[in-house]
Design a protein around this motif. Structure first.
Motif, PDB file in Angstrom:
ATOM      1  N   SER A  22     -83.749  26.241  30.768  1.00  0.00           N
ATOM      2  CA  SER A  22     -82.944  26.817  31.846  1.00  0.00           C
ATOM      3  C   SER A  22     -81.481  26.395  31.704  1.00  0.00           C
ATOM      4  O   SER A  22     -80.570  27.213  31.859  1.00  0.00           O
ATOM      5  CB  SER A  22     -83.497  26.373  33.200  1.00  0.00           C
ATOM      6  OG  SER A  22     -82.671  26.818  34.232  1.00  0.00           O
ATOM      7  N   ARG A  23     -81.256  25.122  31.380  1.00  0.00           N
ATOM      8  CA  ARG A  23     -79.882  24.639  31.193  1.00  0.00           C
ATOM      9  C   ARG A  23     -79.226  25.294  29.978  1.00  0.00           C
ATOM     10  O   ARG A  23     -78.042  25.607  30.008  1.00  0.00           O
ATOM     11  CB  ARG A  23     -79.865  23.116  31.069  1.00  0.00           C
ATOM     12  CG  ARG A  23     -80.134  22.413  32.394  1.00  0.00           C
ATOM     13  CD  ARG A  23     -79.809  20.927  32.373  1.00  0.00           C
ATOM     14  NE  ARG A  23     -80.202  20.243  31.168  1.00  0.00           N
ATOM     15  CZ  ARG A  23     -81.332  19.539  31.003  1.00  0.00           C
ATOM     16  NH1 ARG A  23     -82.190  19.444  31.994  1.00  0.00           N
ATOM     17  NH2 ARG A  23     -81.586  18.936  29.864  1.00  0.00           N
ATOM     18  N   ILE A  24     -79.998  25.492  28.912  1.00  0.00           N
ATOM     19  CA  ILE A  24     -79.460  26.168  27.725  1.00  0.00           C
ATOM     20  C   ILE A  24     -79.054  27.593  28.091  1.00  0.00           C
ATOM     21  O   ILE A  24     -77.982  28.059  27.712  1.00  0.00           O
ATOM     22  CB  ILE A  24     -80.485  26.153  26.571  1.00  0.00           C
ATOM     23  CG1 ILE A  24     -80.607  24.735  26.001  1.00  0.00           C
ATOM     24  CG2 ILE A  24     -80.090  27.139  25.472  1.00  0.00           C
ATOM     25  CD1 ILE A  24     -81.741  24.561  25.003  1.00  0.00           C
ATOM     26  N   PHE A  28     -75.278  29.524  27.954  1.00  0.00           N
ATOM     27  CA  PHE A  28     -74.951  30.791  27.305  1.00  0.00           C
ATOM     28  C   PHE A  28     -74.234  31.757  28.238  1.00  0.00           C
ATOM     29  O   PHE A  28     -73.475  32.607  27.795  1.00  0.00           O
ATOM     30  CB  PHE A  28     -76.209  31.475  26.756  1.00  0.00           C
ATOM     31  CG  PHE A  28     -76.668  30.915  25.434  1.00  0.00           C
ATOM     32  CD1 PHE A  28     -75.815  30.847  24.343  1.00  0.00           C
ATOM     33  CD2 PHE A  28     -77.964  30.469  25.275  1.00  0.00           C
ATOM     34  CE1 PHE A  28     -76.233  30.340  23.130  1.00  0.00           C
ATOM     35  CE2 PHE A  28     -78.401  29.958  24.059  1.00  0.00           C
ATOM     36  CZ  PHE A  28     -77.525  29.895  22.990  1.00  0.00           C
ATOM     37  N   THR A  29     -74.462  31.629  29.529  1.00  0.00           N
ATOM     38  CA  THR A  29     -73.845  32.548  30.480  1.00  0.00           C
ATOM     39  C   THR A  29     -72.512  32.031  31.027  1.00  0.00           C
ATOM     40  O   THR A  29     -71.833  32.745  31.761  1.00  0.00           O
ATOM     41  CB  THR A  29     -74.800  32.840  31.662  1.00  0.00           C
ATOM     42  OG1 THR A  29     -75.113  31.612  32.316  1.00  0.00           O
ATOM     43  CG2 THR A  29     -76.066  33.524  31.185  1.00  0.00           C
ATOM     44  N   THR A  30     -72.135  30.805  30.645  1.00  0.00           N
ATOM     45  CA  THR A  30     -70.858  30.243  31.075  1.00  0.00           C
ATOM     46  C   THR A  30     -69.712  30.984  30.386  1.00  0.00           C
ATOM     47  O   THR A  30     -69.787  31.249  29.183  1.00  0.00           O
ATOM     48  CB  THR A  30     -70.786  28.745  30.709  1.00  0.00           C
ATOM     49  OG1 THR A  30     -71.873  28.082  31.338  1.00  0.00           O
ATOM     50  CG2 THR A  30     -69.479  28.130  31.152  1.00  0.00           C
ATOM     51  N   ASN A  45     -71.651  25.387  18.707  1.00  0.00           N
ATOM     52  CA  ASN A  45     -72.525  24.813  19.727  1.00  0.00           C
ATOM     53  C   ASN A  45     -73.609  25.802  20.136  1.00  0.00           C
ATOM     54  O   ASN A  45     -74.755  25.412  20.357  1.00  0.00           O
ATOM     55  CB  ASN A  45     -71.716  24.383  20.952  1.00  0.00           C
ATOM     56  CG  ASN A  45     -70.839  23.181  20.685  1.00  0.00           C
ATOM     57  OD1 ASN A  45     -71.024  22.461  19.706  1.00  0.00           O
ATOM     58  ND2 ASN A  45     -69.858  22.973  21.552  1.00  0.00           N
ATOM     59  N   ASP A  46     -73.247  27.075  20.235  1.00  0.00           N
ATOM     60  CA  ASP A  46     -74.231  28.103  20.592  1.00  0.00           C
ATOM     61  C   ASP A  46     -75.348  28.177  19.563  1.00  0.00           C
ATOM     62  O   ASP A  46     -76.516  28.358  19.915  1.00  0.00           O
ATOM     63  CB  ASP A  46     -73.564  29.479  20.725  1.00  0.00           C
ATOM     64  CG  ASP A  46     -72.747  29.613  22.001  1.00  0.00           C
ATOM     65  OD1 ASP A  46     -72.836  28.720  22.869  1.00  0.00           O
ATOM     66  OD2 ASP A  46     -72.021  30.624  22.124  1.00  0.00           O
TER      67      ASP A  46
END
Length: 106
Positions: A22-24, A28-30, A45-46
């Motif tokens: 969930s944190r990952i 990605f949506t940041t 990082n992605d």
């Protein structure tokens, strides 16, 4: 063998993985940084996050399969040869479907 103990371990690991995934996904949506240099670092990082996500998803599938084996009453029995899986192996990899011998054959 204390199947309830393994079920608890598997459920705890599943919750931990779901939280991490969930944190990952949130990362990605940041919104991304408009600076070119920073974007290059973010892309690297992605890639790491994506790999971690894939590994986590595979482990979740294995955990769900192990929980299904608990429900079916077959947990701790090798899916390949039908022999008991050593508790030492289950302690190391509680979601394993294979005994040490069969796992080494692949």
């Amino acid at each position: 063998m204390d199947v309830a103990r393994y079920e608890h371990i598997l459920q705890a690991r599943k919750a931990e993985l779901e939280n991490r995934l969930s944190r990952i996904e949130q990362d990605f949506t940041t919104p991304r940084n408009p600076d070119d240099d920073d974007r290059a670092v973010e892309r690297n990082n992605d890639e790491v996050l994506e790999e971690l996500g894939e590994v986590g998803e595979k482990e979740l599938v294995a955990i769900d399969a192990a929980l299904a084996r608990i429900d079916a009453g077959t947990f701790g029995t090798c899916a390949k040869c039908g022999q008991p899986i050593a508790e030492r192996r289950l302690d190391a990899v509680p979601h394993t479907p294979l005994c040490q011998v069969c796992a080494g054959e692949d």
